[in-house]
Design a protein around this motif. Structure first.
Motif, PDB file in Angstrom:
ATOM      1  N   GLN A  63       0.820  -1.204   0.000  1.00 22.19           N
ATOM      2  CA  GLN A  63       0.000   0.000   0.000  1.00 22.19           C
ATOM      3  C   GLN A  63       0.856   1.257   0.000  1.00 22.19           C
ATOM      4  O   GLN A  63       0.536   2.243  -0.683  1.00 22.19           O
ATOM      5  CB  GLN A  63      -0.934  -0.007   1.214  1.00 22.19           C
ATOM      6  CG  GLN A  63      -1.996  -1.097   1.174  1.00 22.19           C
ATOM      7  CD  GLN A  63      -2.809  -1.160   2.442  1.00 22.19           C
ATOM      8  OE1 GLN A  63      -2.622  -0.361   3.361  1.00 22.19           O
ATOM      9  NE2 GLN A  63      -3.737  -2.120   2.515  1.00 22.19           N
ATOM     10  N   ALA A  64       1.979   1.230   0.745  1.00 19.28           N
ATOM     11  CA  ALA A  64       2.858   2.400   0.797  1.00 19.28           C
ATOM     12  C   ALA A  64       3.486   2.670  -0.571  1.00 19.28           C
ATOM     13  O   ALA A  64       3.594   3.820  -1.005  1.00 19.28           O
ATOM     14  CB  ALA A  64       3.947   2.186   1.849  1.00 19.28           C
ATOM     15  N   ILE A  65       3.897   1.604  -1.255  1.00 15.87           N
ATOM     16  CA  ILE A  65       4.523   1.768  -2.572  1.00 15.87           C
ATOM     17  C   ILE A  65       3.487   2.197  -3.606  1.00 15.87           C
ATOM     18  O   ILE A  65       3.767   3.020  -4.493  1.00 15.87           O
ATOM     19  CB  ILE A  65       5.215   0.467  -2.994  1.00 15.87           C
ATOM     20  CG1 ILE A  65       6.382   0.164  -2.044  1.00 15.87           C
ATOM     21  CG2 ILE A  65       5.742   0.554  -4.432  1.00 15.87           C
ATOM     22  CD1 ILE A  65       7.053  -1.169  -2.289  1.00 15.87           C
ATOM     23  N   GLN A  66       2.277   1.655  -3.493  1.00 17.38           N
ATOM     24  CA  GLN A  66       1.230   2.004  -4.458  1.00 17.38           C
ATOM     25  C   GLN A  66       0.758   3.440  -4.308  1.00 17.38           C
ATOM     26  O   GLN A  66       0.263   4.039  -5.267  1.00 17.38           O
ATOM     27  CB  GLN A  66       0.052   1.037  -4.311  1.00 17.38           C
ATOM     28  CG  GLN A  66       0.356  -0.373  -4.809  1.00 17.38           C
ATOM     29  CD  GLN A  66      -0.753  -1.355  -4.483  1.00 17.38           C
ATOM     30  OE1 GLN A  66      -1.805  -0.971  -3.990  1.00 17.38           O
ATOM     31  NE2 GLN A  66      -0.508  -2.634  -4.747  1.00 17.38           N
ATOM     32  N   THR A  67       0.917   4.031  -3.116  1.00 19.36           N
ATOM     33  CA  THR A  67       0.509   5.413  -2.931  1.00 19.36           C
ATOM     34  C   THR A  67       1.377   6.393  -3.715  1.00 19.36           C
ATOM     35  O   THR A  67       0.940   7.525  -3.981  1.00 19.36           O
ATOM     36  CB  THR A  67       0.557   5.801  -1.439  1.00 19.36           C
ATOM     37  OG1 THR A  67       1.872   5.518  -0.918  1.00 19.36           O
ATOM     38  CG2 THR A  67      -0.488   5.045  -0.654  1.00 19.36           C
ATOM     39  N   ILE A  68       2.593   5.984  -4.088  1.00 20.96           N
ATOM     40  CA  ILE A  68       3.462   6.864  -4.873  1.00 20.96           C
ATOM     41  C   ILE A  68       3.331   6.577  -6.372  1.00 20.96           C
ATOM     42  O   ILE A  68       4.142   7.048  -7.168  1.00 20.96           O
ATOM     43  CB  ILE A  68       4.932   6.738  -4.427  1.00 20.96           C
ATOM     44  CG1 ILE A  68       5.452   5.303  -4.631  1.00 20.96           C
ATOM     45  CG2 ILE A  68       5.084   7.142  -2.977  1.00 20.96           C
ATOM     46  CD1 ILE A  68       6.927   5.135  -4.279  1.00 20.96           C
TER      47      ILE A  68
END
Length: 260
Positions: A63-68
């Motif tokens: 989720q953290a990587i997909q937010t960027i």
């Protein structure tokens, strides 16, 4: 140690108080061990959760990587755990229960130990000891959580799925899994004591805040080397472990500066 105001205990009295304290600690530890042993399904569900491909840490990282704006997902994996000896599962259950019961009883153990030595301390020393003991325990628990949610699951994923050839099949034993789990939690719990160590070294005048500040770059390299030793050769794991360790170093600088 005093029994009543103005009444001092003899050496034998101290031994009796110490014996009673040990019995209380043993009793609480046994009760927690019985609870942990009885709720076997819940306990082992938590212990084996880091070995699953959809563990909480992986979902958070995705989720953290997909937010960027990067569409990233971890590949699914499966590692079978085996038991090679007839009694290995039962003995591993016993040893793991003992470790978890000591960990669960540790707040009470610290309380009893402080209660035993507190009559010999001055009021300011008593407050000082409570604060230091609380910080030591809090940092240890943070290290254990760091190992459970970050270090161990990623290490298990890398080492459990790594193979030198398709012909070689990895069969991870339950003993190996638990021993690695316990070792990493203890290591991280000890490593997270860096601010406490800096506190005592600063109190003794061995280190200063300016010294720690001047060697900040050297310390960062040393922290990366330590992180590389205790983690698998994976860049993501190295970064995830290096960042909190370096933050602990910065916290140590502030602790020593506060002492000064």
């Amino acid at each position: 140690m005093k029994v009543n105001k103005g009444e001092l205990l003899t050496f034998g009295g101290h031994l009796e108080v110490f014996r009673q304290m040990l019995f209380r600690i043993l009793g609480v530890t046994i009760i927690i061990a019985i609870v942990v042993f009885y709720f076997k399904d819940t306990t082992w569900k938590l212990l084996l959760a880091p070995s699953e491909w959809d563990f909480y840490t992986y979902r958070c990282l995705e989720q953290a990587i997909q937010t960027i704006g990067i569409n990233f997902r971890f590949e699914k994996f499966h590692v079978d755990l085996i038991a090679t000896d007839l009694s290995s599962q039962f003995m591993t259950h016993i040893s793991t229960t003992a470790y978890l019961s000591l960990l669960g009883a540790s707040p009470y153990i610290l309380y009893e130990l402080f209660r035993f030595i507190s009559p010999a301390l001055y009021e300011n020393e008593r407050r000082y000891s409570v604060q230091v003991t609380g910080i030591i325990y809090l940092l240890f628990i943070l290290g254990v959580l760091m190992s459970y949610f970050v270090l161990f699951p990623i290490s298990f994923r890398f080492l459990g799925t790594y193979n030198v050839s398709a012909k070689v099949i990895s069969n991870i034993t339950l003993d190996s899994y638990i021993s690695t789990f316990i070792s990493l939690t203890l290591i991280m719990g000890i490593v997270f004591q860096l601010p406490v160590i800096a506190f005592f070294l600063g109190k003794m005048g061995i280190i200063t805040s300016s010294m720690l500040t001047n060697y900040r770059k050297h310390s960062f390299i040393a922290i990366m080397l330590v992180a590389a030793i205790i983690t698998p050769p994976d860049l993501m794991t190295l970064v995830l472990v290096t960042i909190p360790l370096y933050l602990l170093y910065e916290m140590s600088i502030q602790v020593v500066r506060w002492i000064e």
